[in-house]
Design a protein around this motif. Sequence first.
Motif, PDB file in Angstrom:
ATOM      1  N   VAL A   1      -4.985  -1.589  -4.133  1.00 15.12           N
ATOM      2  CA  VAL A   1      -4.248  -0.780  -3.158  1.00 15.12           C
ATOM      3  C   VAL A   1      -2.767  -1.144  -3.313  1.00 15.12           C
ATOM      4  O   VAL A   1      -2.414  -2.326  -3.258  1.00 15.12           O
ATOM      5  N   ALA A   2      -1.918  -0.146  -3.540  1.00 12.75           N
ATOM      6  CA  ALA A   2      -0.498  -0.420  -3.799  1.00 12.75           C
ATOM      7  C   ALA A   2       0.356   0.802  -3.508  1.00 12.75           C
ATOM      8  O   ALA A   2      -0.129   1.936  -3.552  1.00 12.75           O
TER       9      ALA A   2
ATOM     10  N   SER B   1       0.860  -1.184   0.000  1.00 10.47           N
ATOM     11  CA  SER B   1       0.000   0.000   0.000  1.00 10.47           C
ATOM     12  C   SER B   1       0.892   1.228   0.000  1.00 10.47           C
ATOM     13  O   SER B   1       2.108   1.112   0.218  1.00 10.47           O
ATOM     14  N   GLY B   2       0.283   2.372  -0.220  1.00  6.51           N
ATOM     15  CA  GLY B   2       1.048   3.615  -0.111  1.00  6.51           C
ATOM     16  C   GLY B   2       1.631   3.748   1.287  1.00  6.51           C
ATOM     17  O   GLY B   2       2.787   4.145   1.463  1.00  6.51           O
ATOM     18  N   MET B   3       0.835   3.382   2.303  1.00  6.50           N
ATOM     19  CA  MET B   3       1.330   3.486   3.679  1.00  6.50           C
ATOM     20  C   MET B   3       2.454   2.504   3.965  1.00  6.50           C
ATOM     21  O   MET B   3       3.346   2.794   4.770  1.00  6.50           O
TER      22      MET B   3
ATOM     23  N   ASP C   1       6.383  12.639  -1.378  1.00  8.33           N
ATOM     24  CA  ASP C   1       5.193  11.895  -1.789  1.00  8.33           C
ATOM     25  C   ASP C   1       4.668  12.540  -3.073  1.00  8.33           C
ATOM     26  O   ASP C   1       4.182  13.667  -3.064  1.00  8.33           O
TER      27      ASP C   1
ATOM     28  N   THR D   1       2.295  11.351  -5.123  1.00  8.63           N
ATOM     29  CA  THR D   1       1.036  10.703  -5.500  1.00  8.63           C
ATOM     30  C   THR D   1       0.122  11.596  -6.338  1.00  8.63           C
ATOM     31  O   THR D   1      -0.453  11.146  -7.330  1.00  8.63           O
ATOM     32  N   PHE D   2      -0.008  12.867  -5.954  1.00  9.55           N
ATOM     33  CA  PHE D   2      -1.010  13.732  -6.592  1.00  9.55           C
ATOM     34  C   PHE D   2      -0.692  14.053  -8.050  1.00  9.55           C
ATOM     35  O   PHE D   2      -1.598  14.249  -8.841  1.00  9.55           O
TER      36      PHE D   2
ATOM     37  N   LEU E   1      -8.841   9.062  -4.596  1.00  9.52           N
ATOM     38  CA  LEU E   1      -8.709   9.990  -5.724  1.00  9.52           C
ATOM     39  C   LEU E   1      -7.941   9.296  -6.831  1.00  9.52           C
ATOM     40  O   LEU E   1      -7.487   8.164  -6.668  1.00  9.52           O
TER      41      LEU E   1
ATOM     42  N   THR F   1      -2.283   3.292  -5.551  1.00  4.22           N
ATOM     43  CA  THR F   1      -3.735   3.123  -5.466  1.00  4.22           C
ATOM     44  C   THR F   1      -4.447   4.214  -6.270  1.00  4.22           C
ATOM     45  O   THR F   1      -5.556   4.001  -6.768  1.00  4.22           O
ATOM     46  N   LYS F   2      -3.805   5.363  -6.394  1.00  2.86           N
ATOM     47  CA  LYS F   2      -4.445   6.535  -6.978  1.00  2.86           C
ATOM     48  C   LYS F   2      -4.197   6.575  -8.496  1.00  2.86           C
ATOM     49  O   LYS F   2      -4.548   5.636  -9.182  1.00  2.86           O
TER      50      LYS F   2
ATOM     51  N   GLU G   1       5.341  16.836   0.684  1.00  2.00           N
ATOM     52  CA  GLU G   1       4.197  16.347  -0.107  1.00  2.00           C
ATOM     53  C   GLU G   1       3.592  17.573  -0.788  1.00  2.00           C
ATOM     54  O   GLU G   1       3.188  18.525  -0.117  1.00  2.00           O
TER      55      GLU G   1
ATOM     56  N   SER H   1       1.415   6.509  -3.546  1.00  4.54           N
ATOM     57  CA  SER H   1       0.299   5.605  -3.352  1.00  4.54           C
ATOM     58  C   SER H   1      -0.155   5.276  -4.775  1.00  4.54           C
ATOM     59  O   SER H   1      -0.818   6.085  -5.428  1.00  4.54           O
TER      60      SER H   1
ATOM     61  N   TYR I   1      -0.373  13.714   4.186  1.00  6.67           N
ATOM     62  CA  TYR I   1      -1.463  12.733   4.135  1.00  6.67           C
ATOM     63  C   TYR I   1      -1.758  12.194   5.551  1.00  6.67           C
ATOM     64  O   TYR I   1      -0.832  11.927   6.318  1.00  6.67           O
TER      65      TYR I   1
HETATM   66  C1  LIG Z   1      -3.726   7.579  -0.468  1.00 10.01           C
HETATM   67  C2  LIG Z   1      -2.461   8.291  -0.160  1.00 10.01           C
HETATM   68  C3  LIG Z   1      -1.456   7.690   0.604  1.00 10.01           C
HETATM   69  C4  LIG Z   1      -1.620   6.318   1.231  1.00 10.01           C
HETATM   70  O1  LIG Z   1      -1.726   5.323   0.270  1.00 10.01           O
HETATM   71  P1  LIG Z   1      -2.526   3.943   0.474  1.00 10.01           P
HETATM   72  O2  LIG Z   1      -2.321   3.255  -0.818  1.00 10.01           O
HETATM   73  O3  LIG Z   1      -3.957   4.308   0.753  1.00 10.01           O
HETATM   74  O4  LIG Z   1      -1.905   3.248   1.637  1.00 10.01           O
HETATM   75  C5  LIG Z   1      -0.282   8.385   0.806  1.00 10.01           C
HETATM   76  N1  LIG Z   1      -0.108   9.619   0.308  1.00 10.01           N
HETATM   77  C6  LIG Z   1      -1.056  10.244  -0.409  1.00 10.01           C
HETATM   78  C7  LIG Z   1      -0.799  11.602  -0.948  1.00 10.01           C
HETATM   79  C8  LIG Z   1      -2.270   9.604  -0.681  1.00 10.01           C
HETATM   80  O5  LIG Z   1      -3.205  10.232  -1.389  1.00 10.01           O
END
Ligand SMILES: *Cc1c(COP(=O)(O)O)cnc(C)c1O
Length: 389
Positions: A207-208, A76-78, A173, A175-176, A326, A197-198, A144, A195, A101
């Motif tokens: 979830v990754a 997961s991202g976490m 991070d 992710t966005f 998201l 996942t997004k 982030e 993450s 986050y």
């Molecule tokens: C969702 C998210 C995470 C955590 O990721 P998971 O895959 O839900 O564990 C970390 N950082 C940001 C910016 C996120 O949006």
Amino acid sequence: MSNYSVQTKLLHNDYSVDKTSNGVSVPIQHASTFHQEDISEFGQYDYARSGNPTRDALETTIADLEGGTHGFAFASGMAAVSSSLMLLSKGDHLLITEDVYGGTFRFVTQVLSRFGIEHTFVDMTKLDEVKAAFQSNTKAVFIETPSNPLLKVTDIEAVTQLAKQHDCISYMDNTFLTPLLQKPFDLGVDIIIHSATKFLAGHSDVVAGLVVVNDEQLAQQIGFLQNSCGAILGPQDCWLVLRGIKTLHARMRQSVESAEKLANYLEGHSLITKVYYPGLTSNSYYEVQQKQAKNGGAVLSFELANEQAVEQFVERLKLPVFAVSLGAVESILSYPRNMSHGSMPDHDCDQRGITKGLLRLSVGLEDADELIVDFEQALAYTNQPANTI
Ligand SMILES: *Cc1c(COP(=O)(O)O)cnc(C)c1O
């Protein structure tokens, strides 16, 4: 291959055609262990926590996308955040953005703290505050940007320069925006986290998490932690992320174009008190966003007059799903006050601008004009000019 654009390389790379079968998809290898030819010669793989060919394909793909040397896939991202923060040791101090986050906030404040790893939250959009927060035991900086849910933008290069001056490693991070819109290594970041996942996976079905580095020593350390903590991503999920990444360019282009349209529309609407989107020229972070990223991304937040207006609006809106998360093919609307920031005390929320009127929208692949029509009818239903409340 290396001269092609990212758009083309997403589809034509070392993994486009499987070398053993010519299959046009990466095989999913489920084996947990691998046969060795004899007692002294071991093959590339031995045990699947330590390495797996499907995971290798994903790890190489994300490393290439970020311009790094090594990628690591986590459950997961976490898992990516927590495993990579295990680089820190007892007595170390971490400087971290206050808009981080929620899960990262929880891990740093409630888990790392139990191991004697200290932290200070700072508003990283204010360089003076970052400068002042370094301590003699500060070992790492965690960035982030854009932040959630107010899309505040940190000047990545300025912060990583400060980190270097203090011999600190920097985490970011990403992710966005994904590597398609923002390349943290070019801005001095040491460890990139996603993450997946997004946007990277992009379909609300896995979830990754991913980590990328561009340094041999860091790669060894993260690889050691990935194997030691064991929070690896399974082969099936690696394959889902790989499949999602194939369409990343097309999805981001469409979503960003629609996000820009929606942001402009919302900015001009009398019932919207505020729009937070770093792709708007009126946004106070527009310049720094332009400097370090391709555009404002596909996530924006906006504010209605109050909770009642939000309730009416959400009730009436048809297209976006109303959910946390998201970065998916469908637009996702969320209410940070009760969702992502539900555990934050009221006064902290108010102080940060996470008001009871704030909504966050992750723009998906629907027709932008149809999204606007949907917003128009839902806003008409709230029917309360902001200035009369
Ligand atoms: C969702 C998210 C995470 C955590 O990721 P998971 O895959 O839900 O564990 C970390 N950082 C940001 C910016 C996120 O949006």
